[in-house]
Design an enzyme around this catalytic site. Structure first.
Site, PDB file in Angstrom:
ATOM      1  N   SER A   1       0.863  -1.178   0.000  1.00  0.00           N
ATOM      2  CA  SER A   1       0.000   0.000   0.000  1.00  0.00           C
ATOM      3  C   SER A   1       0.899   1.227   0.000  1.00  0.00           C
ATOM      4  CB  SER A   1      -0.929  -0.055   1.215  1.00  0.00           C
ATOM      5  OG  SER A   1      -1.918   0.955   1.134  1.00  0.00           O
TER       6      SER A   1
ATOM      7  N   HIS B   1      -2.816  -1.314  -3.245  1.00  0.00           N
ATOM      8  CA  HIS B   1      -3.963  -0.434  -3.021  1.00  0.00           C
ATOM      9  C   HIS B   1      -3.767   0.772  -3.933  1.00  0.00           C
ATOM     10  CE1 HIS B   1      -4.301  -2.074   1.371  1.00  0.00           C
ATOM     11  NE2 HIS B   1      -4.683  -2.948   0.471  1.00  0.00           N
TER      12      HIS B   1
ATOM     13  N   ASP C   1      -4.072  -4.970   6.060  1.00  0.00           N
ATOM     14  CA  ASP C   1      -4.270  -5.854   4.909  1.00  0.00           C
ATOM     15  C   ASP C   1      -2.980  -6.627   4.627  1.00  0.00           C
ATOM     16  OD1 ASP C   1      -5.714  -7.005   2.849  1.00  0.00           O
ATOM     17  OD2 ASP C   1      -5.376  -5.367   1.443  1.00  0.00           O
TER      18      ASP C   1
END
Length: 194
Positions: A18, A45, A138
């Site tokens: 991310s 992401h 995540d």
């Protein structure tokens, strides 16, 4: 030594990240030569507006050809596949990739957990999963599933991460095979490819 198993058996190398992870990949991929025995899948992401910008960036910076992921695309060794924005990337039998628009997981679609878990179910011990910089949890649950299925899990050193929360969470709740900085990740991927 476990690294020998890793080097000889990898069919898919999946990388999740991310915030801060794109910079890491942009340092690694220009230095990485072509790969022949496995596919690389990247799940980041990203904003819906980025469309194909990420694919184009990787195509410019890497010696490895980039394939845009479409539903039911066949996964082939020697290519980079990048999860498109606003879809979960799933793995199916017969080396197929599929796209899913079910609810966000960890506020994200694509979710790293979803892709890691799906890849673990298909590739088991021939999967290598790397988790990079990011600001949420995540990826941790997905790494647990990769480990359970016999795969190898690698986490970026939290102290070398722009956003250390994601890798630190993974270090806290999983048992990584390797905790590496950018240069060590590059060496490891090169070793898998040799």
């Amino acid at each position: 030594m476990e690294e020998n198993k890793l080097i000889s058996g990898c069919k898919v190398l999946i990388i999740g990240g991310s915030a801060g992870s794109l910079e890491v990949l942009m340092k690694i991929f220009p230095k990485l030569g072509p790969v022949s025995s496995f596919a690389i899948v990247i799940v980041l992401h990203r904003k819906n507006t980025e469309d194909s910008l990420l694919e184009e960036l990787f195509a410019l910076k890497s010696q490895i050809p980039v394939k845009e992921v479409e539903d039911k695309l066949k996964l082939l060794p020697g290519f980079i596949y990048i999860a498109p924005s606003d879809y979960h990337l799933l793995f199916e039998k017969n080396d197929l990739l599929s796209l899913d628009i079910s609810e966000k997981v960890n506020f994200s679609r694509p979710s790293i957990d979803v892709s890691f878990e799906s890849a673990a179910a298909i590739y088991g011990s021939s999967l290598v999963a790397i988790l990079l910089s990011g600001a949420n949890a995540d990826g941790t649950q997905g790494l647990i599933e990769v480990k359970k299925s016999g795969g190898t899990i690698i986490v970026q050193k939290p102290e070398n991460s722009k956003m250390p929360f994601m890798p630190q969470n993974a270090v806290t709740y999983t048992s990584p095979d390797f905790i590496l900085d950018e240069e060590e990740i590059l060496k490891l991927i090169s070793a898998i490819n040799s």
